[in-house]
Every structure is written in C-alpha cells, then in structure tokens.
Design a protein around this motif. Sequence first.
Motif, mmCIF file in Angstrom:
data_model
loop_
_atom_site.group_PDB
_atom_site.id
_atom_site.type_symbol
_atom_site.label_atom_id
_atom_site.label_comp_id
_atom_site.label_asym_id
_atom_site.label_seq_id
_atom_site.Cartn_x
_atom_site.Cartn_y
_atom_site.Cartn_z
ATOM 1 N N ASP A 104 0.826 -1.210 0.000
ATOM 2 C CA ASP A 104 0.000 0.000 0.000
ATOM 3 C C ASP A 104 0.861 1.260 0.000
ATOM 4 O OD1 ASP A 104 -2.382 -1.437 0.020
ATOM 5 O OD2 ASP A 104 -2.414 -1.560 2.214
ATOM 6 N N TRP A 105 1.925 1.253 0.791
ATOM 7 C CA TRP A 105 2.798 2.426 0.835
ATOM 8 C C TRP A 105 3.515 2.651 -0.490
ATOM 9 C CZ3 TRP A 105 2.575 6.107 4.331
ATOM 10 C CH2 TRP A 105 2.110 5.826 5.614
ATOM 11 N N LEU A 106 3.776 1.575 -1.238
ATOM 12 C CA LEU A 106 4.518 1.669 -2.497
ATOM 13 C C LEU A 106 3.595 1.724 -3.707
ATOM 14 C CD1 LEU A 106 7.371 -0.919 -1.771
ATOM 15 C CD2 LEU A 106 7.475 1.570 -1.600
ATOM 16 N N SER A 107 2.352 2.095 -3.495
ATOM 17 C CA SER A 107 1.407 2.104 -4.614
ATOM 18 C C SER A 107 1.640 3.273 -5.560
ATOM 19 C CB SER A 107 -0.028 2.165 -4.078
ATOM 20 O OG SER A 107 -0.241 3.390 -3.393
ATOM 21 N N GLY A 108 2.153 4.368 -5.033
ATOM 22 C CA GLY A 108 2.247 5.576 -5.841
ATOM 23 C C GLY A 108 0.901 6.266 -5.922
ATOM 24 N N PRO A 109 0.869 7.479 -6.421
ATOM 25 C CA PRO A 109 -0.424 8.170 -6.554
ATOM 26 C C PRO A 109 -1.303 7.483 -7.587
ATOM 27 C CG PRO A 109 1.304 9.400 -7.681
ATOM 28 C CD PRO A 109 1.991 8.293 -6.937
ATOM 29 N N SER A 110 -2.596 7.469 -7.341
ATOM 30 C CA SER A 110 -3.515 6.875 -8.304
ATOM 31 C C SER A 110 -3.623 7.764 -9.535
ATOM 32 C CB SER A 110 -4.899 6.693 -7.662
ATOM 33 O OG SER A 110 -5.452 7.964 -7.329
ATOM 34 N N VAL A 111 -4.250 7.241 -10.582
ATOM 35 C CA VAL A 111 -4.400 8.038 -11.789
ATOM 36 C C VAL A 111 -5.306 9.241 -11.524
ATOM 37 C CG1 VAL A 111 -3.899 6.178 -13.409
ATOM 38 C CG2 VAL A 111 -6.228 6.436 -12.530
ATOM 39 N N ALA A 112 -6.268 9.081 -10.591
ATOM 40 C CA ALA A 112 -7.109 10.226 -10.222
ATOM 41 C C ALA A 112 -6.283 11.298 -9.528
ATOM 42 C CB ALA A 112 -8.248 9.762 -9.318
ATOM 43 N N MET A 113 -5.404 10.892 -8.610
ATOM 44 C CA MET A 113 -4.528 11.863 -7.944
ATOM 45 C C MET A 113 -3.560 12.489 -8.936
ATOM 46 S SD MET A 113 -3.731 13.454 -5.204
ATOM 47 C CE MET A 113 -4.292 12.619 -3.718
ATOM 48 N N THR A 114 -3.148 11.730 -9.940
ATOM 49 C CA THR A 114 -2.264 12.282 -10.965
ATOM 50 C C THR A 114 -2.953 13.400 -11.736
ATOM 51 O OG1 THR A 114 -1.217 10.107 -11.186
ATOM 52 C CG2 THR A 114 -0.800 11.702 -12.925
ATOM 53 N N ALA A 115 -4.239 13.218 -12.032
ATOM 54 C CA ALA A 115 -4.984 14.275 -12.712
ATOM 55 C C ALA A 115 -5.091 15.518 -11.840
ATOM 56 C CB ALA A 115 -6.377 13.762 -13.088
ATOM 57 N N ILE A 116 -5.326 15.321 -10.547
ATOM 58 C CA ILE A 116 -5.403 16.463 -9.631
ATOM 59 C C ILE A 116 -4.042 17.147 -9.514
ATOM 60 C CG2 ILE A 116 -5.875 17.135 -7.246
ATOM 61 C CD1 ILE A 116 -7.904 14.853 -7.119
ATOM 62 N N ILE A 117 -2.982 16.366 -9.506
ATOM 63 C CA ILE A 117 -1.636 16.931 -9.446
ATOM 64 C C ILE A 117 -1.367 17.812 -10.665
ATOM 65 C CG2 ILE A 117 0.807 16.306 -9.641
ATOM 66 C CD1 ILE A 117 0.229 13.962 -7.761
ATOM 67 N N ALA A 118 -1.759 17.326 -11.848
ATOM 68 C CA ALA A 118 -1.574 18.127 -13.063
ATOM 69 C C ALA A 118 -2.350 19.430 -12.984
ATOM 70 C CB ALA A 118 -2.014 17.312 -14.280
ATOM 71 N N LEU A 119 -3.557 19.377 -12.442
ATOM 72 C CA LEU A 119 -4.362 20.587 -12.284
ATOM 73 C C LEU A 119 -3.684 21.587 -11.352
ATOM 74 C CD1 LEU A 119 -6.954 22.347 -12.214
ATOM 75 C CD2 LEU A 119 -7.831 20.776 -10.476
ATOM 76 N N VAL A 120 -3.209 21.113 -10.214
ATOM 77 C CA VAL A 120 -2.615 22.010 -9.221
ATOM 78 C C VAL A 120 -1.335 22.635 -9.750
ATOM 79 C CG1 VAL A 120 -1.581 22.104 -6.924
ATOM 80 C CG2 VAL A 120 -3.693 20.807 -7.290
ATOM 81 N N ILE A 121 -0.510 21.858 -10.410
ATOM 82 C CA ILE A 121 0.738 22.398 -10.956
ATOM 83 C C ILE A 121 0.432 23.486 -11.987
ATOM 84 C CG2 ILE A 121 2.747 21.832 -12.385
ATOM 85 C CD1 ILE A 121 2.834 19.122 -10.990
ATOM 86 N N TRP A 122 -0.567 23.255 -12.807
ATOM 87 C CA TRP A 122 -0.920 24.230 -13.847
ATOM 88 C C TRP A 122 -1.443 25.533 -13.248
ATOM 89 C CZ3 TRP A 122 -5.923 25.714 -15.988
ATOM 90 C CH2 TRP A 122 -5.807 26.454 -17.176
ATOM 91 N N THR A 123 -2.166 25.435 -12.133
ATOM 92 C CA THR A 123 -2.787 26.631 -11.565
ATOM 93 C C THR A 123 -1.885 27.378 -10.591
ATOM 94 O OG1 THR A 123 -3.808 25.254 -9.847
ATOM 95 C CG2 THR A 123 -5.118 25.740 -11.814
ATOM 96 N N THR A 124 -0.849 26.766 -10.076
ATOM 97 C CA THR A 124 -0.011 27.427 -9.069
ATOM 98 C C THR A 124 1.322 27.923 -9.610
ATOM 99 O OG1 THR A 124 0.880 25.275 -8.377
ATOM 100 C CG2 THR A 124 -1.025 26.125 -7.166
ATOM 101 N N SER A 125 1.769 27.397 -10.722
ATOM 102 C CA SER A 125 3.091 27.783 -11.233
ATOM 103 C C SER A 125 3.144 29.268 -11.581
ATOM 104 C CB SER A 125 3.450 26.937 -12.464
ATOM 105 O OG SER A 125 3.529 25.571 -12.126
ATOM 106 N N GLY A 126 2.029 29.845 -12.036
ATOM 107 C CA GLY A 126 2.030 31.252 -12.413
ATOM 108 C C GLY A 126 2.276 32.181 -11.242
ATOM 109 N N THR A 127 1.698 31.855 -10.080
ATOM 110 C CA THR A 127 1.912 32.690 -8.896
ATOM 111 C C THR A 127 3.366 32.681 -8.471
ATOM 112 O OG1 THR A 127 -0.341 32.259 -8.138
ATOM 113 C CG2 THR A 127 1.240 33.030 -6.496
ATOM 114 N N PHE A 128 3.961 31.507 -8.425
ATOM 115 C CA PHE A 128 5.365 31.408 -8.028
ATOM 116 C C PHE A 128 6.283 31.983 -9.100
ATOM 117 C CE2 PHE A 128 3.686 27.600 -5.555
ATOM 118 C CZ PHE A 128 3.511 28.353 -4.409
ATOM 119 N N MET A 129 5.832 31.972 -10.357
ATOM 120 C CA MET A 129 6.610 32.608 -11.417
ATOM 121 C C MET A 129 6.796 34.093 -11.139
ATOM 122 S SD MET A 129 5.497 33.429 -15.314
ATOM 123 C CE MET A 129 4.434 34.702 -14.606
ATOM 124 N N LEU A 130 5.726 34.760 -10.686
ATOM 125 C CA LEU A 130 5.829 36.184 -10.376
ATOM 126 C C LEU A 130 6.815 36.441 -9.239
ATOM 127 C CD1 LEU A 130 2.194 37.580 -10.642
ATOM 128 C CD2 LEU A 130 4.044 37.711 -12.292
#
Length: 363
Positions: A206-232
């Motif tokens: 269970d610990w070595l499962s890695g993020p699920s594909v659903a969590m991967t989609a959420i990760i992609a969303l968060v990275i896309w929406t937060t990178s601009g703020t840190f870019m500034l």
Amino acid sequence: MASGVPAAPRRLRGGIRGNERIAGWVFVAPVVVILGVFMLLPILMALWVSLTSWNGQGSPFTGKVPFVGADNYTHLFTEDGLARRDFMTSIRNNIYYVAIVVPVQTAIALFLALVVNHRMLKGKSFFRTAFYFPSVTSSVAISVVFLFMFANSGAINGLLGMFGIDGPQWFADSRGILHLFFGLFGVDQPPAALSSGGPFGLSWWDWLSGPSVAMTAIIALVIWTTSGTFMLMFLAALQNVPVALEEASVLDGTTRWQRLRYLTLPMIKPTLFLVLTLGLIGSWQVFDQIYVMSQGNPAKTTLTPAYLSYRTAFRDFDYGAGAAISFVLFLIIIVLTLAQRRLMRDRDTGRSHRWWRRSERRS
C-alpha cells in the motif's frame, strides 16, 4: 549634606525612549487584539475541541461534553481501526502529492520566470499574463473543466487514442501508477514480503502504490494553476539581480548553467525558500480540488488529511477527531518547514560563492 555641587537630575523611568515604547504599543494594540480574538482564540478553542468527543450539538465548553484527553490522537497512530487506516491512507496520498507537486511547480515557475525575464523576449506582458492567468481563475471552475477533460470519453483519452493508447478510467481506477508500472512486468499481486507488515496499519504494498491516476490528474491541475503565482515571485527576485554581475560572469567565460547555479540561484535563495515553503504548506492543505473532483474516491486514493478532517467533523459529526487531524496536519507542516529551513541554511556555508572565489584567484 550641604555641598556646592548641584544634585544630578533624576532619570525618567523607562529611559529616554520610554514614551516611544508606550506609543508603539498603543498603535499596535488594535491589531494585537484583533489577531488574538479572531486567530489565537479560535485556535485554542479548536485545541480544546480536539481533546473532547463533541458531536456538534450545543456548546463544546460545557461539562456535558465528554473529555477524552489524547484519545483522538492515539486513535490516529497507535490503535488499529478504520480511523488510523483512513488517516494513514491520507498521509500516504499526500506524501506522493507533495513529492511531485512541490519540486515540479517550483522548477516550472523558475523556468517560466527565466523565460519572461529574458531581454530578447518580445511580448513579455502577454506571456506574463498568459502564464499567470490560471492562478487567478476560480479553482472550482477549473476543477469542473478538468473533470470533463479527464472523463472516460474526454479530451485527454481522445488525445491518447490518437497515439493508439487506451486511456484509463481516471476517476474510477484505484490502482497507483507504481502498481500499473509493476503490472507491465507481470506483477499484479503483491509479493508475500510486501503484502503485510507495513507501518501504521498499511502494508508495504500500500505504501509503495504511488499516486492513483485520479490523484495524478489532480496533481496536473494544481501544478498548472499554481506555477504562475510562483513565477511572479521568481520574476521579482530575478529583476533584483544586478546586471553588472551577470555581465561580469559572461566576460569571465561562464556558461548559462554556471551562471544559474553559482550566481542566480544564490542571489534569489530567499525567494526560493519562500516558494518552497508556500508550496509545501499549500500542498499539505489541498482541499478544494479534492472536494470538487473526487471527494477522496476512488477507494480513498485521493483522500488527504485536510479533506479527511472536514469529512470527519462535518459529515461524521465527530468534531473532536476532526480537530485532532487538523492539529496533526499543523504539526507536520511546522516540522517540515523547519527542516527545510535548516537544510537550506546548512548549504549556505561556503558553497554559493565558490565560483566567485575561483574567479578571484584567477584574476
């Protein structure tokens, strides 16, 4: 005693700056009172709730509410049961989430800042606005859009189908990406050594499962929406780097990578620490994307401590356990932030200016 020497004037109590100190406290007193009433007091009240089994009915500060002490905390770590398994599952999910989101969003933000800060780039205002625009858009609206994009017949699976790849059922498949990777080599079932015996009620598999594909989609969303703020933030720091130092490094024959490593990064290190700290805090507090897109499903593979605290308190009406989860999350953030600060401080000694010392010896 009578003498011809006049007595020394008595010093005012508190020194010459005494009145200024009093005036300073008078000016900051309203802010201190506001912070105490609306921040410190609610925190102390929530801490008391975490030591009770309050179900949300009536006031938690009456004698009718059972006091359970540290039981809400011990249930999360030491006692076998659903409470500990759900909490440790949320911790596992969030560890993978943080391990991917924080480094990737920091690297992308720094790269975008370097791009828009380049002197030869035309249309800087357009690119800065375009990169920052996802950060000011409603996270709920973007989450709904991503739900349509990652649907079984959505745009992402349609794009994968153009390359002959059958896209997964993003929010229905509970397998982790590491489990999917192991499946490519025929490892669909956990080995006996990993099927049991893991820490905190979860197996090593269970610990070595890695993020699920659903969590991967959420990760992609968060990275896309937060990178601009840190870019500034990075862009503001890059614009404070003296141009003379960059020109001197160019004349010294350094490459772009050397300038980035030995000049730019040491100069913007306070901003780098700020970005990493804010990214770490935000990653451990992720809630709204989870609430809109998955609510912890499938099979609790997108469950996070923040959402688990909300669900425990406001859906299961166990406010004491929900408050306990939030305080454990608070301690995790504090410990990781202090560790990160210590790690970055230790690297300051003698490394950041090594290139400059070699340059001075050559000159």
